[in-house]
Design a protein around this motif. Structure first.
Motif, PDB file in Angstrom:
ATOM      1  N   ARG A 135       0.832  -1.206   0.000  1.00 44.72           N
ATOM      2  CA  ARG A 135       0.000   0.000   0.000  1.00 44.72           C
ATOM      3  C   ARG A 135       0.868   1.258   0.000  1.00 44.72           C
ATOM      4  N   ASN A 136       1.893   1.287   0.828  1.00 43.59           N
ATOM      5  CA  ASN A 136       2.770   2.455   0.892  1.00 43.59           C
ATOM      6  C   ASN A 136       3.516   2.665  -0.429  1.00 43.59           C
ATOM      7  N   ARG A 137       3.914   1.585  -1.040  1.00 42.98           N
ATOM      8  CA  ARG A 137       4.622   1.700  -2.327  1.00 42.98           C
ATOM      9  C   ARG A 137       3.685   2.235  -3.402  1.00 42.98           C
ATOM     10  N   LEU A 138       2.436   1.737  -3.424  1.00 43.69           N
ATOM     11  CA  LEU A 138       1.465   2.207  -4.409  1.00 43.69           C
ATOM     12  C   LEU A 138       1.121   3.683  -4.200  1.00 43.69           C
ATOM     13  N   ARG A 139       1.103   4.116  -2.960  1.00 44.69           N
ATOM     14  CA  ARG A 139       0.794   5.526  -2.671  1.00 44.69           C
ATOM     15  C   ARG A 139       1.914   6.444  -3.131  1.00 44.69           C
ATOM     16  N   ARG A 140       3.147   5.967  -3.109  1.00 48.12           N
ATOM     17  CA  ARG A 140       4.290   6.783  -3.526  1.00 48.12           C
ATOM     18  C   ARG A 140       4.375   6.919  -5.041  1.00 48.12           C
ATOM     19  N   GLU A 141       3.803   5.966  -5.757  1.00 50.10           N
ATOM     20  CA  GLU A 141       3.905   5.989  -7.225  1.00 50.10           C
ATOM     21  C   GLU A 141       2.958   6.976  -7.844  1.00 50.10           C
TER      22      GLU A 141
END
Length: 141
Positions: A135-141
Motif C-alpha cells: 500500500r505504501n509503495r502504491l501511494r508513492r507511485e
C-alpha cells in the motif's frame, strides 16, 4: 478436568477479543480497550498464574528441543504455552487494527490478515506488514 476448563475459558476470552477486532471499524475505542488491552491483560494474568502455581510434575525446559517437548508434555505447561499464544496473538491483532486505522488502510485489506494472525501468529503479522508495504509503495507511485 481443571486444565480443560481453563483451556475452554481462555479460548472463549480470545474469541470474544477476535470478534471485537472484526467489528472494530464500528467500535474502534471499545475494540482498542477490550481486545487491545483488557482481554490480553486477563490472558496474561492467567498465564502468570499458570507459571507461579506449582506444577504437579516437573521436567523439561528450554535448553534443547527435547527439553521443550518434555516440558509441554505436562498439561499445565502446555496450557500456559497456549494461553501465551492467545494473549500475544490477540495483542498483535489489536495492534494491526489500530495501525491500519491510523494509517488509513482499508479494513477489508486487514480482515484476511486477522485469521492468519489468530492461527499462525507471525505469518499473519508478516501478511499485514506486506499489505502495508504494498500500500505504501502504491501511494508513492
Amino acid at each position: 478436568m481443571l486444565f480443560e476448563n481453563l483451556f475452554s475459558l481462555a479460548g472463549i476470552i480470545a474469541i470474544v477479543g477476535w470478534l471485537m477486532l472484526l467489528i472494530s471499524p464500528l467500535t474502534p475505542k471499545w475494540s482498542d480497550r477490550i481486545a487491545g488491552v483488557l482481554l490480553p491483560f486477563v490472558l496474561s494474568l492467567g498465564y502468570l498464574l499458570l507459571l507461579i502455581v506449582p506444577a504437579s510434575a516437573s521436567g523439561g525446559g528450554f535448553g534443547t528441543l527435547a527439553d521443550v517437548i518434555v516440558l509441554f508434555s505436562y498439561e499445565q505447561a502446555a496450557l500456559a504455552g497456549w494461553v501465551h499464544f492467545l494473549a500475544f496473538d490477540l495483542f498483535i491483532g489489536a495492534w494491526v487494527c489500530r495501525k491500519a486505522r491510523s494509517e488509513g488502510i482499508d479494513f477489508m485489506l486487514v480482515v484476511p490478515c486477522l485469521p492468519v494472525i489468530f492461527l499462525f501468529g507471525p505469518a499473519g503479522l508478516l501478511a499485514f506488514q506486506t499489505v502495508r508495504a504494498v500500500r505504501n509503495r502504491l501511494r508513492r507511485e
